[in-house]
Design a protein around this motif. Structure first.
Motif, PDB file in Angstrom:
ATOM      1  N   THR A 199       0.792  -1.225   0.000  1.00 43.79           N
ATOM      2  CA  THR A 199       0.000   0.000   0.000  1.00 43.79           C
ATOM      3  C   THR A 199       0.825   1.277   0.000  1.00 43.79           C
ATOM      4  O   THR A 199       0.441   2.266  -0.635  1.00 43.79           O
ATOM      5  CB  THR A 199      -0.928   0.008   1.219  1.00 43.79           C
ATOM      6  OG1 THR A 199      -0.147  -0.265   2.403  1.00 43.79           O
ATOM      7  CG2 THR A 199      -2.005  -1.058   1.089  1.00 43.79           C
ATOM      8  N   ASP A 200       1.953   1.283   0.722  1.00 41.98           N
ATOM      9  CA  ASP A 200       2.760   2.507   0.731  1.00 41.98           C
ATOM     10  C   ASP A 200       3.405   2.737  -0.627  1.00 41.98           C
ATOM     11  O   ASP A 200       3.460   3.865  -1.125  1.00 41.98           O
ATOM     12  CB  ASP A 200       3.799   2.484   1.849  1.00 41.98           C
ATOM     13  CG  ASP A 200       4.755   1.312   1.765  1.00 41.98           C
ATOM     14  OD1 ASP A 200       4.387   0.259   1.196  1.00 41.98           O
ATOM     15  OD2 ASP A 200       5.884   1.427   2.280  1.00 41.98           O
ATOM     16  N   CYS A 201       3.875   1.653  -1.255  1.00 41.35           N
ATOM     17  CA  CYS A 201       4.476   1.773  -2.589  1.00 41.35           C
ATOM     18  C   CYS A 201       3.451   2.243  -3.615  1.00 41.35           C
ATOM     19  O   CYS A 201       3.722   3.143  -4.419  1.00 41.35           O
ATOM     20  CB  CYS A 201       5.050   0.432  -3.031  1.00 41.35           C
ATOM     21  SG  CYS A 201       6.388  -0.185  -2.004  1.00 41.35           S
ATOM     22  N   ASN A 202       2.279   1.633  -3.599  1.00 35.81           N
ATOM     23  CA  ASN A 202       1.271   1.954  -4.607  1.00 35.81           C
ATOM     24  C   ASN A 202       0.679   3.340  -4.397  1.00 35.81           C
ATOM     25  O   ASN A 202       0.418   4.067  -5.362  1.00 35.81           O
ATOM     26  CB  ASN A 202       0.174   0.897  -4.600  1.00 35.81           C
ATOM     27  CG  ASN A 202       0.718  -0.485  -4.912  1.00 35.81           C
ATOM     28  OD1 ASN A 202       1.752  -0.622  -5.557  1.00 35.81           O
ATOM     29  ND2 ASN A 202       0.043  -1.517  -4.445  1.00 35.81           N
ATOM     30  N   GLY A 203       0.466   3.713  -3.142  1.00 33.63           N
ATOM     31  CA  GLY A 203       0.007   5.071  -2.873  1.00 33.63           C
ATOM     32  C   GLY A 203       1.021   6.094  -3.337  1.00 33.63           C
ATOM     33  O   GLY A 203       0.671   7.124  -3.932  1.00 33.63           O
ATOM     34  N   ALA A 204       2.308   5.803  -3.086  1.00 30.64           N
ATOM     35  CA  ALA A 204       3.371   6.723  -3.487  1.00 30.64           C
ATOM     36  C   ALA A 204       3.457   6.858  -5.002  1.00 30.64           C
ATOM     37  O   ALA A 204       3.590   7.967  -5.535  1.00 30.64           O
ATOM     38  CB  ALA A 204       4.706   6.243  -2.922  1.00 30.64           C
ATOM     39  N   THR A 205       3.381   5.730  -5.722  1.00 32.55           N
ATOM     40  CA  THR A 205       3.508   5.778  -7.181  1.00 32.55           C
ATOM     41  C   THR A 205       2.311   6.469  -7.821  1.00 32.55           C
ATOM     42  O   THR A 205       2.465   7.323  -8.703  1.00 32.55           O
ATOM     43  CB  THR A 205       3.678   4.355  -7.741  1.00 32.55           C
ATOM     44  OG1 THR A 205       4.875   3.782  -7.199  1.00 32.55           O
ATOM     45  CG2 THR A 205       3.785   4.373  -9.256  1.00 32.55           C
ATOM     46  N   ALA A 206       1.109   6.118  -7.381  1.00 36.14           N
ATOM     47  CA  ALA A 206      -0.082   6.783  -7.917  1.00 36.14           C
ATOM     48  C   ALA A 206      -0.052   8.274  -7.591  1.00 36.14           C
ATOM     49  O   ALA A 206      -0.380   9.118  -8.439  1.00 36.14           O
ATOM     50  CB  ALA A 206      -1.344   6.140  -7.342  1.00 36.14           C
TER      51      ALA A 206
END
Length: 521
Positions: A463-470
């Motif tokens: 979730t932290d990776c995907n939130g950051a990338t989006a």
């Protein structure tokens, strides 16, 4: 921070010398080579070798003789049985992941391989385990495997669409600065938003949000661990510093560390930096205990004297996981409107630790950010990124599928179900399913920043990776002016980092450094 790095290198050097002792390269009672010779062989400084030898002395592997140097301990002096067992268990665990990775890569897995692996539990001969690893490394490709996924630069270029997208749009310096600031803030916000529930599945996140009366997600998580139902995932250990009312800066996270580090790589080496320059930056700035999965294996391989791209493959079954994808952003920031350049910069970083779709994930995200900095059209952004990766890859297929599913779906949850059905077999931190969640968030977020990062996090998994990338991609499109200020004001313009000498930096300074490099490049 520097002492952490020295200690880490010494531990890894000790591991290499210990391995040579176990394998018989150095015999019991034999004198070890002089410290300066060991330093030359291992590619480290003499003080690091000396510290490693002291570690081995404390463990009973090495003895010092006055005026005579270091010797391998004689029989009965070293706790070989216990340490060999520890190494064996680690190696067997890596081999279990390796078999999964080889299956995903389309290798011909002979019947009984897993049974052969489990039988290795009965041996303490590490040479047998090494031979099994070599056997796996030489497996052939299945003839019916439908994908073609090169990891070398020339092979990737041949497999891309014949005419990769080249942006014809440009923005004025004021707009570019706003968009770069939006990208940096977007990454920081998305990472912080997803940090408390890192690794949680979608259903656990949904249950917690409903229990706290905050569903659907529209702000930072409330810290109420007592609301987590029994049997569900607990909060990430650092959750409280990333929750509503408790945020005083951007908390330290590897998703942010690598973005800062790659900016530093280009500051120090220019746009023609090499993969070896990235490797040196890792050893200089990154503490070993703050890198994970593929990056940890690659870091250890660097200390063993390997160079990219071999660092990405030796005992590294995590080579298609998300680690490279989260390192992409700085390369997109530094190549506004030039997705081909952004992808090529990302490639040089990715090959240090990743292969195939692990590489493509970083190239895709870098290219998407590059285009997002000059375009207002989300479809154009995604297609530009898609044009930089091999057409016959699993990642290319995934992007096309998610886009097609999204055209007819009534909700992001409907597409999420299709992603789970098609890509749920992959590990929770594999590149493919997590990139799918980023795309779902972008396609259903309606260019609303808060809604987009919330969907990316509510999809679950990394979730932290995907939130950051989006957040980074959409932040580049809408700029700081398109991000609600209540999401970034709690940071106080401060970012925490584990990088040596950069433990706290200002967001404004990162934006200024990025803008300066863009103008210089």
């Amino acid at each position: 921070m520097r002492p952490v790095r020295r200690e880490t290198l010494a531990v890894l050097v000790a591991e290499e010398i210990r391995r040579d002792i176990i394998h018989g390269a150095f015999k019991r009672g034999e004198k070890l080579p002089p410290e300066n010779e060991l330093a030359r062989i291992l590619g480290v400084g003499r003080p690091t070798v000396r510290e490693a030898l002291r570690i081995l002395e404390g463990e009973g592997w090495v003895q010092f003789r006055f005026g005579g140097g270091a010797y391998v301990a004689k029989d009965g002096k070293s706790p070989e049985g216990n340490l060999t067992h520890f190494q064996k268990e680690e190696m067997l665990e890596l081999l279990r992941y390796e078999i999964l990775e080889l299956e995903e890569e389309g290798k011909e897995i002979p019947p009984g391989v897993r049974e052969d692996l489990e039988r290795l539990q009965e041996t303490n001969a590490l040479e047998k385990i090494e031979r099994f690893y070599t056997f796996l490394a030489n497996l052939k490709q299945r003839k019916d495997y439908p994908y073609h996924e090169p990891s070398d630069w020339e092979g990737i270029k041949r497999e891309r669409p014949k005419e990769p997208t080249k942006a014809s749009l440009r923005v004025d310096p004021k707009t570019l600065r706003d968009r770069l600031e939006g990208a940096w803030l977007g990454r920081c916000i998305g990472c912080t938003l997803g940090k408390p529930v890192e690794g949680w599945p979608k259903e656990d996140i949904e249950a917690y949000l409903k229990a706290t009366g905050t569903h659907p997600l529209s702000d930072y998580f409330v810290y109420a661990p007592e609301k987590i139902e029994e049997g569900r995932h607990p909060f990430h250990p650092s959750a409280i510093e990333a929750t509503r009312g408790n945020i005083s800066c951007v908390p330290r996270d590897d998703d942010i560390d690598y973005t800062i580090l790659n900016l530093k790589v280009i500051e120090e080496n220019g746009f023609d930096f090499t993969s070896e320059d990235v490797a040196e930056a890792w050893l200089s700035y990154l503490p070993f205990n703050m890198v994970y999965t593929a990056e940890r294996q690659a870091y250890a391989n660097l200390v063993r004297g390997m160079k990219p791209p071999f660092t990405a493959t030796y005992w590294n079954p995590f080579r298609e996981w998300i680690g490279a994808q989260i390192r992409a952003d700085a390369f997109g920031y530094l190549a506004p409107g030039n997705p081909e350049l952004a992808a090529s910069l990302a490639y040089r970083d990715a090959v240090l630790s990743h292969t195939k779709n692990g590489i493509y994930g970083e190239m895709f995200v870098a290219a998407a950010i590059s285009m997002a900095l000059v375009s207002d059209d989300l479809e154009e952004v995604i297609n530009a990124a898609l044009s930089q990766v091999p057409q016959r890859s699993r990642l290319s297929e995934l992007v096309k599928e998610v886009m097609a599913w999204s055209e007819s779906a009534r909700s992001w949850q409907e597409v999420w179900e299709k992603v789970e059905e098609r890509y749920g077999k992959y590990h929770g931190v594999h590149t493919l399913p997590n990139l799918a969640y980023v795309l779902v968030a972008l396609l259903f977020g309606e260019k609303d920043f808060k809604k987009t990062v919330a969907i990316a996090v509510m999809c679950g998994k990394d979730t932290d990776c995907n939130g950051a990338t989006a957040g980074s991609i959409l932040g580049a499109m809408v700029g700081k002016s398109g991000i609600p200020e209540e999401l970034y004001l709690p940071f106080g313009n401060r970012v925490k980092s584990s990088l040596s000498g950069l433990c706290e930096v200002k967001i404004d300074d990162l934006v200024e450094a990025t803008m300066s490099l863009v103008q210089r490049g």
